[in-house]
Design a protein around this motif. Structure first.
Motif, PDB file in Angstrom:
ATOM      1  N   UNK A 199       0.838  -1.141   0.123  1.00  0.00           N
ATOM      2  CA  UNK A 199       0.171  -0.126   0.295  1.00  0.00           C
ATOM      3  C   UNK A 199       0.617   1.166   0.127  1.00  0.00           C
ATOM      4  N   UNK A 200      -0.159   2.608   0.296  1.00  0.00           N
ATOM      5  CA  UNK A 200       1.619   3.744   0.202  1.00  0.00           C
ATOM      6  C   UNK A 200       2.061   3.355   1.331  1.00  0.00           C
ATOM      7  N   UNK A 201       3.297   4.222   1.283  1.00  0.00           N
ATOM      8  CA  UNK A 201       4.071   4.598   2.343  1.00  0.00           C
ATOM      9  C   UNK A 201       4.493   5.708   2.809  1.00  0.00           C
ATOM     10  N   UNK A 202       4.634   6.822   1.485  1.00  0.00           N
ATOM     11  CA  UNK A 202       4.958   8.049   1.649  1.00  0.00           C
ATOM     12  C   UNK A 202       4.755   9.026   0.734  1.00  0.00           C
ATOM     13  N   UNK A 203       4.374   9.901   1.354  1.00  0.00           N
ATOM     14  CA  UNK A 203       3.731  10.930   0.207  1.00  0.00           C
ATOM     15  C   UNK A 203       4.030  12.124   0.567  1.00  0.00           C
ATOM     16  N   UNK A 204       4.180  13.314  -0.317  1.00  0.00           N
ATOM     17  CA  UNK A 204       4.443  15.251  -0.378  1.00  0.00           C
ATOM     18  C   UNK A 204       3.399  15.604  -1.462  1.00  0.00           C
ATOM     19  N   UNK A 205       3.307  16.855  -1.334  1.00  0.00           N
ATOM     20  CA  UNK A 205       2.492  17.312  -2.100  1.00  0.00           C
ATOM     21  C   UNK A 205       3.114  18.686  -2.803  1.00  0.00           C
ATOM     22  N   UNK A 206       2.258  18.806  -3.876  1.00  0.00           N
ATOM     23  CA  UNK A 206       3.457  20.109  -5.114  1.00  0.00           C
ATOM     24  C   UNK A 206       1.668  20.828  -5.302  1.00  0.00           C
ATOM     25  N   UNK A 207       2.777  22.158  -5.280  1.00  0.00           N
ATOM     26  CA  UNK A 207       1.625  23.608  -5.297  1.00  0.00           C
ATOM     27  C   UNK A 207       2.285  23.864  -7.254  1.00  0.00           C
ATOM     28  N   UNK A 208       1.430  24.798  -8.086  1.00  0.00           N
ATOM     29  CA  UNK A 208       1.882  25.081  -8.914  1.00  0.00           C
ATOM     30  C   UNK A 208       3.231  25.798  -8.761  1.00  0.00           C
ATOM     31  N   UNK A 209       2.850  26.831  -7.141  1.00  0.00           N
ATOM     32  CA  UNK A 209       4.350  27.032  -7.252  1.00  0.00           C
ATOM     33  C   UNK A 209       5.771  26.976  -6.554  1.00  0.00           C
ATOM     34  N   UNK A 210       5.644  25.895  -6.765  1.00  0.00           N
ATOM     35  CA  UNK A 210       6.618  24.434  -6.026  1.00  0.00           C
ATOM     36  C   UNK A 210       7.453  23.566  -7.365  1.00  0.00           C
ATOM     37  N   UNK A 211       8.440  23.878  -8.014  1.00  0.00           N
ATOM     38  CA  UNK A 211       8.478  22.943  -8.826  1.00  0.00           C
ATOM     39  C   UNK A 211       8.747  21.562  -8.663  1.00  0.00           C
ATOM     40  N   UNK A 212       8.135  20.667  -8.627  1.00  0.00           N
ATOM     41  CA  UNK A 212       8.012  19.480  -9.012  1.00  0.00           C
ATOM     42  C   UNK A 212       8.976  18.438  -9.327  1.00  0.00           C
ATOM     43  N   UNK A 213       9.687  17.503  -8.160  1.00  0.00           N
ATOM     44  CA  UNK A 213      10.909  16.697  -7.502  1.00  0.00           C
ATOM     45  C   UNK A 213      10.442  15.471  -8.922  1.00  0.00           C
ATOM     46  N   UNK A 214      10.651  14.822  -9.715  1.00  0.00           N
ATOM     47  CA  UNK A 214       9.594  13.342  -9.691  1.00  0.00           C
ATOM     48  C   UNK A 214      10.481  12.577  -9.068  1.00  0.00           C
ATOM     49  N   UNK A 215      11.996  12.629  -9.130  1.00  0.00           N
ATOM     50  CA  UNK A 215      11.815  11.556  -7.727  1.00  0.00           C
ATOM     51  C   UNK A 215      12.618  11.397  -6.170  1.00  0.00           C
TER      52      UNK A 215
END
Length: 520
Positions: free
Chosen positions: A328-344
């Motif tokens: 199942x899910x073990x880690x998470x974080x959220x992004x907004x359009x004001x914070x560049x997304x780091x795919x890694x």
């Protein structure tokens, strides 16, 4: 208090729709297709109507002599009646085994053999054109969700069967068996219980309950994936209207999202990539979306930026969730359009619910240049691989589950995923990172996969929008600052070998390239 009751009893899959109907009887579910099992049911139905339909399915299964403790393989044409039938199976105390409609007949036959004489729910098309002729001999009986066949009993013929009370099984009894992606061979059969599903439910439900219940939730994911059986209960038990999509064709999705505007969208990363064109649709089908989410595979930064740009909500967010069918899910974080997304960067563990560690492969400190094995600890872990317990045991280390991924943690504890162990290419820190950069630099690309090529040179396979020829000069410019790659090989996206959740089967793709089995 509500979450505590769930914790004590497990998620109780068999009575899911009854409990949702008791809390929110007029809540509705919108479908983009008709149900094979109930073709006249309609495409906008209440949760109360779904509860009645599941009760009816359970009565028909009981009439077919399905009993507590039995196993029932579900392998039929794609549709939302797959999870409805799975809930009905749980309602009579049996265990549903969900096999993707995309699996070939030989693979299905092998998995049915492992299950050991189950009942099989399928349909006429599968029996006539896809499954081997001896499939019935591997089962206790074949039931048809649609059509007629001389070797099977049609569920339609059991209409009007007396209703039966739901059977209560132990929270630790197997309630559902799903299969892994099969990116490295024959899929494994993962055994889930009501209690392991509950452990996956808690961290997400505690977040989703903060979201306004009026926000419709749109889901497009494999109907046989374990993720559906936590995502769907969260939405139903908290009163969110549901939009359940079978197809991801952008034009059809745009039309539906214009009529019923979702506030939350969850789907496969490759589906969001395909939906990038919706950002420029004049009807603004994604304008009302507040939260985007995916949990099945790596997602590219360009796709996240495009989705957030398409929303007209204040401060829209993308939720990056890292997990696996087995845990199942073990880690998470959220992004907004004001914070560049780091795919890694895949986020932080859920406090008090999941743990993550990264173990060195060679005794040297773990870093981006020397990534380690990612291991997790969670109560959501499956009981075993059915028929392959030694294989399950090999991935458990003193209670820690090895994910099969390579990565590292930053000084702040954030987990970074670089590659699957089996996809690692010597001399490259992360193939996923290179793919992210290429997609960001070349908007005409809709997919790029880097696999081992001949002579050890990494080989990029590319797909372009509308299958237009790749511009060689633009490609060369996009390679600036990247490791040396072989000549790109252009494929049509539909020809790529994919799993039920649209993951690319990289090992299979590499094999096809080596064998020069490239589609024209």
């Amino acid at each position: 208090m509500f979450l505590q009751r769930i914790a004590n009893n497990g998620i109780r899959l068999g009575t899911l729709f009854d409990r949702a109907a008791a809390r929110f009887p007029a809540n509705f579910v919108v479908l983009d297709h008709d149900l094979d099992c109930a073709p006249g049911f309609g495409r906008r139905v209440t949760v109360t109507e779904l509860a009645t339909l599941v009760d009816d399915f359970a009565a028909r299964l009981w009439a077919a002599r399905v009993r507590p403790g039995d196993r029932v393989v579900l392998h039929k044409s794609d549709g939302f009646d797959i999870p409805l039938l799975a809930v009905a199976v749980a309602r009579v105390g049996a265990t549903a085994v969900l096999l993707s409609p995309k699996l070939d007949g030989a693979t299905v036959a092998e998995l049915v053999r492992r299950v050991n004489q189950p009942y099989l729910i399928t349909d006429q098309d599968k029996l006539d054109h896809h499954l081997p002729a001896d499939i019935a001999g591997r089962t206790q009986g074949v039931l048809l969700a649609a059509g007629r066949h001389e070797r099977a009993t049609a569920l339609a013929d059991l209409a009007g069967a007396p209703r039966v009370d739901p059977v209560t099984m132990s929270p630790d009894h197997p309630v559902l068996i799903t299969h892994t992606s099969g990116t490295t061979g024959i899929p494994k059969l993962a055994v889930h219980t009501n209690r392991t599903f509950q452990a996956r439910y808690r961290p997400q439900a505690s977040v989703v309950r903060l979201i306004d219940k009026r926000e419709p939730v749109a889901m497009h994911m494999s109907f046989v994936h374990s993720r559906l059986f936590t995502a769907m209960p969260i939405s139903l038990l908290q009163g969110h209207p549901l939009i359940m999509l079978r197809d991801d064709e952008p034009a059809a999705v745009a039309e539906l999202f214009t009529r019923v505007r979702p506030g939350i969208v969850e789907t496969h990363p490759n589906t969001l990539l395909r939906w990038e064109v919706l950002a420029d649709d004049p009807r603004r089908p994604l304008a009302h979306v507040k939260y985007f989410s995916s949990t099945f595979d790596a997602i590219h930064p360009r796709t996240v930026a495009t989705m957030l740009r398409a929303s007209e909500r204040r401060n829209p967010r993308y939720a990056q969730i890292y997990g696996q069918s087995e845990v199942g899910p073990v880690a998470a974080r959220t992004y907004t359009d004001r914070h560049p997304f780091d795919g890694r960067c895949v986020g932080m563990p859920f406090p008090g619910m999941t743990g993550v560690r990264v173990v060195s492969r060679d005794g040297n400190p773990v870093s981006k240049a020397n990534p380690g094995f990612i291991e997790v600890r969670t109560d959501g872990r499956i009981l075993t691989y059915l028929g392959e317990h030694p294989r399950w045991q090999k991935q458990v280390n003193d209670g820690w589950w090895r994910m099969g991924d390579l990565g590292y943690r930053t000084r702040w504890g954030c987990l970074h995923l670089l590659d699957r162990e089996v996809d690692r290419i010597p001399g490259i820190d992360s193939t996923l990172e290179i793919e992210d950069k290429l997609l960001g630099r070349l908007p005409e690309l809709i997919e790029v996969i880097i696999v081992p090529g001949s002579g050890g040179v990494p080989s990029p396979v590319v797909c372009t929008r509308d299958d237009l020829p790749l511009d060689g000069a633009r490609w060369q410019a996009a390679l600036d600052g990247l490791p040396a790659l072989g000549e790109p090989v252009q494929w049509r996206q539909r020809d790529l070998p994919q799993t039920a959740t649209t993951k690319i089967k990289r090992l299979e793709l590499a094999r096809l390239l080596t064998a020069r089995e490239v589609p024209s």
